[in-house]
Design a protein around this motif. Structure first.
Motif, PDB file in Angstrom:
ATOM      1  N   GLU A 181       0.962  -0.919  -0.098  1.00  0.00           N
ATOM      2  CA  GLU A 181       0.070   0.092   0.037  1.00  0.00           C
ATOM      3  C   GLU A 181       0.959   1.224  -0.007  1.00  0.00           C
ATOM      4  O   GLU A 181       0.722   2.376  -0.813  1.00  0.00           O
ATOM      5  CB  GLU A 181      -1.076  -0.161   1.129  1.00  0.00           C
ATOM      6  N   ASP A 182       1.876   1.310   0.702  1.00  0.00           N
ATOM      7  CA  ASP A 182       2.749   2.431   0.610  1.00  0.00           C
ATOM      8  C   ASP A 182       3.561   2.411  -0.298  1.00  0.00           C
ATOM      9  O   ASP A 182       3.634   3.546  -1.016  1.00  0.00           O
ATOM     10  CB  ASP A 182       3.866   2.319   2.034  1.00  0.00           C
ATOM     11  N   TRP A 183       3.972   1.643  -0.982  1.00  0.00           N
ATOM     12  CA  TRP A 183       4.666   1.332  -2.191  1.00  0.00           C
ATOM     13  C   TRP A 183       3.790   1.847  -3.496  1.00  0.00           C
ATOM     14  O   TRP A 183       4.495   2.503  -4.393  1.00  0.00           O
ATOM     15  CB  TRP A 183       5.437  -0.088  -2.451  1.00  0.00           C
ATOM     16  N   GLN A 184       2.519   1.644  -3.399  1.00  0.00           N
ATOM     17  CA  GLN A 184       1.725   2.072  -4.651  1.00  0.00           C
ATOM     18  C   GLN A 184       1.901   3.556  -4.847  1.00  0.00           C
ATOM     19  O   GLN A 184       1.979   4.062  -5.782  1.00  0.00           O
ATOM     20  CB  GLN A 184       0.389   1.808  -4.042  1.00  0.00           C
ATOM     21  N   TRP A 185       1.847   4.276  -3.530  1.00  0.00           N
ATOM     22  CA  TRP A 185       2.103   5.761  -3.571  1.00  0.00           C
ATOM     23  C   TRP A 185       3.453   6.566  -3.946  1.00  0.00           C
ATOM     24  O   TRP A 185       3.602   7.171  -4.592  1.00  0.00           O
ATOM     25  CB  TRP A 185       1.324   6.322  -2.425  1.00  0.00           C
ATOM     26  N   VAL A 186       4.300   5.661  -3.338  1.00  0.00           N
ATOM     27  CA  VAL A 186       5.747   6.204  -3.263  1.00  0.00           C
ATOM     28  C   VAL A 186       6.266   5.808  -4.489  1.00  0.00           C
ATOM     29  O   VAL A 186       6.950   6.815  -5.209  1.00  0.00           O
ATOM     30  CB  VAL A 186       6.684   5.358  -2.138  1.00  0.00           C
ATOM     31  N   SER A 187       6.221   4.824  -5.178  1.00  0.00           N
ATOM     32  CA  SER A 187       6.879   4.407  -6.448  1.00  0.00           C
ATOM     33  C   SER A 187       6.124   5.318  -7.386  1.00  0.00           C
ATOM     34  O   SER A 187       6.495   5.919  -8.360  1.00  0.00           O
ATOM     35  CB  SER A 187       6.523   2.949  -6.869  1.00  0.00           C
ATOM     36  N   TYR A 188       4.724   5.867  -7.187  1.00  0.00           N
ATOM     37  CA  TYR A 188       4.055   6.765  -8.308  1.00  0.00           C
ATOM     38  C   TYR A 188       4.862   8.165  -8.120  1.00  0.00           C
ATOM     39  O   TYR A 188       4.975   8.542  -9.252  1.00  0.00           O
ATOM     40  CB  TYR A 188       2.568   6.773  -8.028  1.00  0.00           C
ATOM     41  N   GLU A 189       5.137   8.581  -7.072  1.00  0.00           N
ATOM     42  CA  GLU A 189       5.679   9.858  -6.719  1.00  0.00           C
ATOM     43  C   GLU A 189       7.178   9.841  -7.403  1.00  0.00           C
ATOM     44  O   GLU A 189       7.632  10.578  -8.126  1.00  0.00           O
ATOM     45  CB  GLU A 189       5.620  10.276  -5.264  1.00  0.00           C
ATOM     46  N   LEU A 190       7.993   8.517  -7.127  1.00  0.00           N
ATOM     47  CA  LEU A 190       9.075   8.610  -7.437  1.00  0.00           C
ATOM     48  C   LEU A 190       9.296   8.505  -9.082  1.00  0.00           C
ATOM     49  O   LEU A 190      10.073   8.976  -9.949  1.00  0.00           O
ATOM     50  CB  LEU A 190       9.780   7.539  -7.140  1.00  0.00           C
ATOM     51  N   ASN A 191       8.335   7.779  -9.866  1.00  0.00           N
ATOM     52  CA  ASN A 191       8.068   7.843 -11.086  1.00  0.00           C
ATOM     53  C   ASN A 191       7.912   9.112 -11.801  1.00  0.00           C
ATOM     54  O   ASN A 191       8.471   9.505 -12.750  1.00  0.00           O
ATOM     55  CB  ASN A 191       6.860   6.933 -11.333  1.00  0.00           C
ATOM     56  N   ARG A 192       7.140  10.056 -10.979  1.00  0.00           N
ATOM     57  CA  ARG A 192       6.629  11.310 -11.499  1.00  0.00           C
ATOM     58  C   ARG A 192       8.081  11.994 -11.490  1.00  0.00           C
ATOM     59  O   ARG A 192       8.062  12.921 -12.252  1.00  0.00           O
ATOM     60  CB  ARG A 192       5.845  11.858 -10.516  1.00  0.00           C
ATOM     61  N   ALA A 193       8.745  11.911 -10.263  1.00  0.00           N
ATOM     62  CA  ALA A 193      10.019  12.537 -10.253  1.00  0.00           C
ATOM     63  C   ALA A 193      10.989  12.343 -11.573  1.00  0.00           C
ATOM     64  O   ALA A 193      11.673  13.203 -12.040  1.00  0.00           O
ATOM     65  CB  ALA A 193      10.686  12.326  -8.877  1.00  0.00           C
ATOM     66  N   ASN A 194      11.086  10.968 -11.727  1.00  0.00           N
ATOM     67  CA  ASN A 194      12.111  10.327 -12.818  1.00  0.00           C
ATOM     68  C   ASN A 194      11.709  11.214 -14.227  1.00  0.00           C
ATOM     69  O   ASN A 194      12.364  11.652 -15.054  1.00  0.00           O
ATOM     70  CB  ASN A 194      12.100   9.045 -12.802  1.00  0.00           C
ATOM     71  N   ARG A 195      10.234  11.189 -14.461  1.00  0.00           N
ATOM     72  CA  ARG A 195       9.678  11.851 -15.607  1.00  0.00           C
ATOM     73  C   ARG A 195      10.013  13.157 -15.664  1.00  0.00           C
ATOM     74  O   ARG A 195      10.363  13.963 -16.717  1.00  0.00           O
ATOM     75  CB  ARG A 195       8.423  11.413 -15.665  1.00  0.00           C
ATOM     76  N   ALA A 196       9.849  13.816 -14.354  1.00  0.00           N
ATOM     77  CA  ALA A 196      10.417  15.347 -14.358  1.00  0.00           C
ATOM     78  C   ALA A 196      11.594  15.698 -14.932  1.00  0.00           C
ATOM     79  O   ALA A 196      12.054  16.676 -15.314  1.00  0.00           O
ATOM     80  CB  ALA A 196      10.245  15.805 -13.156  1.00  0.00           C
ATOM     81  N   MET A 197      12.636  14.569 -14.649  1.00  0.00           N
ATOM     82  CA  MET A 197      14.026  14.541 -15.183  1.00  0.00           C
ATOM     83  C   MET A 197      14.301  14.246 -16.564  1.00  0.00           C
ATOM     84  O   MET A 197      15.429  14.222 -17.202  1.00  0.00           O
ATOM     85  CB  MET A 197      14.993  13.850 -14.261  1.00  0.00           C
ATOM     86  N   GLY A 198      13.204  13.723 -17.446  1.00  0.00           N
ATOM     87  CA  GLY A 198      13.437  13.521 -18.731  1.00  0.00           C
ATOM     88  C   GLY A 198      13.793  12.061 -18.899  1.00  0.00           C
ATOM     89  O   GLY A 198      14.174  11.559 -19.888  1.00  0.00           O
ATOM     90  N   LYS A 199      13.560  11.240 -17.518  1.00  0.00           N
ATOM     91  CA  LYS A 199      13.986   9.700 -17.675  1.00  0.00           C
ATOM     92  C   LYS A 199      12.683   8.859 -17.603  1.00  0.00           C
ATOM     93  O   LYS A 199      11.499   9.526 -17.475  1.00  0.00           O
ATOM     94  CB  LYS A 199      14.892   9.495 -16.440  1.00  0.00           C
TER      95      LYS A 199
END
Length: 356
Positions: free
Chosen positions: A299-317
């Motif tokens: 349950e924690d991972w669902q949200w944490v991984s979503y935000e980490l993926n958003r951060a990666n995309r913000a860096m163009g990755k």
């Protein structure tokens, strides 16, 4: 992964750090306490005299007891085979690969899993770190009888990326290789050994590991993953054989818990008010999930991984975690979690490597 600090100025340090990024003080890791201490000699938190590993010139930042009979640290001793001393290119690759090996071992210590070395136990853990680009011939990454073999050539970004694309994988790293192969080791040690309490449950969930691996390998590379595999497997490779399904799941178990632990040690949480009504409580990752069901971590991972993926995309990755975890995979992760928590050794974290 815990937050480490420079013993001189307190600035945060990477697990691989040999010098502080702020004050440049030399440091090394005290493995009994998993803290940074001054290098090349120091006392740990228990007053034990420590010295730097003899492979510090190869970027190893671990230490060992000053009264130890050897000159290399526990991780370096676990490396049973390595390149020749005159193979400069392979030794450079060894230095990078060994960082992933040390990170693996610290993660296993955090999980409380036993790490019995090959020189002390028949079938104990060992690593053969060899390069397919150094005259050794083909080096097949794998596990057999406690020995994990890693191809040092995969530490080269271009080589590894070429293989990732060729094999159609969304993710391929050195640490991922180590975590996958150690999954084979722990399935052998904790599940398949006579009297294993989880064997039948493991077969019911992952499949019967006695099925021909040779046939499964040929079938996988001839026809690929079955249609709809995403509903029951974490990756295409996991569909090949029950052994590979377990190892892939075990690797992702480490990915998830280590990343959540790193976030927790950094004091990061997700404010529920920023989620626009989809959550009523903040997401507060834990430093350990040993005393709760795996569903809590997921349950924690669902949200944490979503935000980490958003951060990666913000860096163009691409996504940091380019995988989904359907309910069937969640049940497999839960079984791995129960196997791990039932197998922890009765040794506190301050002494994760008994008999090192």
């Amino acid at each position: 992964m815990r937050l480490l600090r420079c013993p001189s100025c307190g600035f945060p340090a990477w697990l691989e750090s040999t010098r502080c990024r702020a004050c440049q003080a030399p440091m090394m890791l005290a493995t009994a306490t998993l803290t940074m201490v001054p290098a090349p000699a120091a006392l740990d938190e228990h007053g034990t005299a420590l010295v730097a590993c003899a492979h510090r010139d190869q970027e190893c930042n671990w230490s060992l007891r000053a009264d130890d009979d050897g000159t290399t640290c526990f991780s370096c001793r676990l490396t049973r085979r390595r390149p020749q001393a005159d193979d400069a290119a392979a030794l450079e690759r060894l230095a990078e690969t060994s960082k992933a090996q040390r990170r693996l071992l610290v993660g296993l210590a955090d999980l409380g899993l036993p790490v019995d070395p090959y020189w002390r136990t028949d079938g104990g853990l060992a690593f053969d770190l060899l390069s397919s680009q150094s005259g050794n011939g083909p080096v097949t990454i794998g596990h057999a009888g406690g020995v994990i073999t890693i191809d040092l050539a995969e530490s080269l970004d271009a080589h590894r990326e070429q293989l990732r694309v060729q094999l159609g994988e969304p993710y391929r790293t050195m640490l991922g290789h180590f975590r996958h192969e150690v999954g084979h080791y722990y399935q052998w040690q904790l599940v398949e050994r006579p009297g294993g309490a989880f064997l039948e449950e493991c077969r019911a969930l992952f499949g019967d590991e006695r099925a021909s691996y040779t046939d499964a390998l040929a079938r996988h590379y001839a026809t690929g993953a079955p249609a709809g595999w995403q509903e029951t497997f974490i990756s295409e490779y996991a569909t090949m054989h029950p052994w590979e399904d377990f190892a892939e799941t075990f690797a992702h178990y480490q990915h998830v818990l280590d990343t959540l632990g790193t976030i927790a040690h950094g004091g990061v949480r997700i404010d529920a008010s920023a989620l626009m009504g989809t959550r009523t409580q903040d997401i507060m990752p834990r430093t350990s999930y040993a005393d709760v069901p795996m569903a809590v971590a997921l349950e924690d991972w669902q949200w944490v991984s979503y935000e980490l993926n958003r951060a990666n995309r913000a860096m163009g990755k691409g996504d940091l975690y380019p995988f989904s975890i359907p309910p069937a995979v969640g049940r497999k992760l839960d079984l791995v979690h129960r196997i791990v928590t039932a197998s922890t050794v009765p040794v506190p974290l301050v002494a994760p490597f008994p008999g090192a």
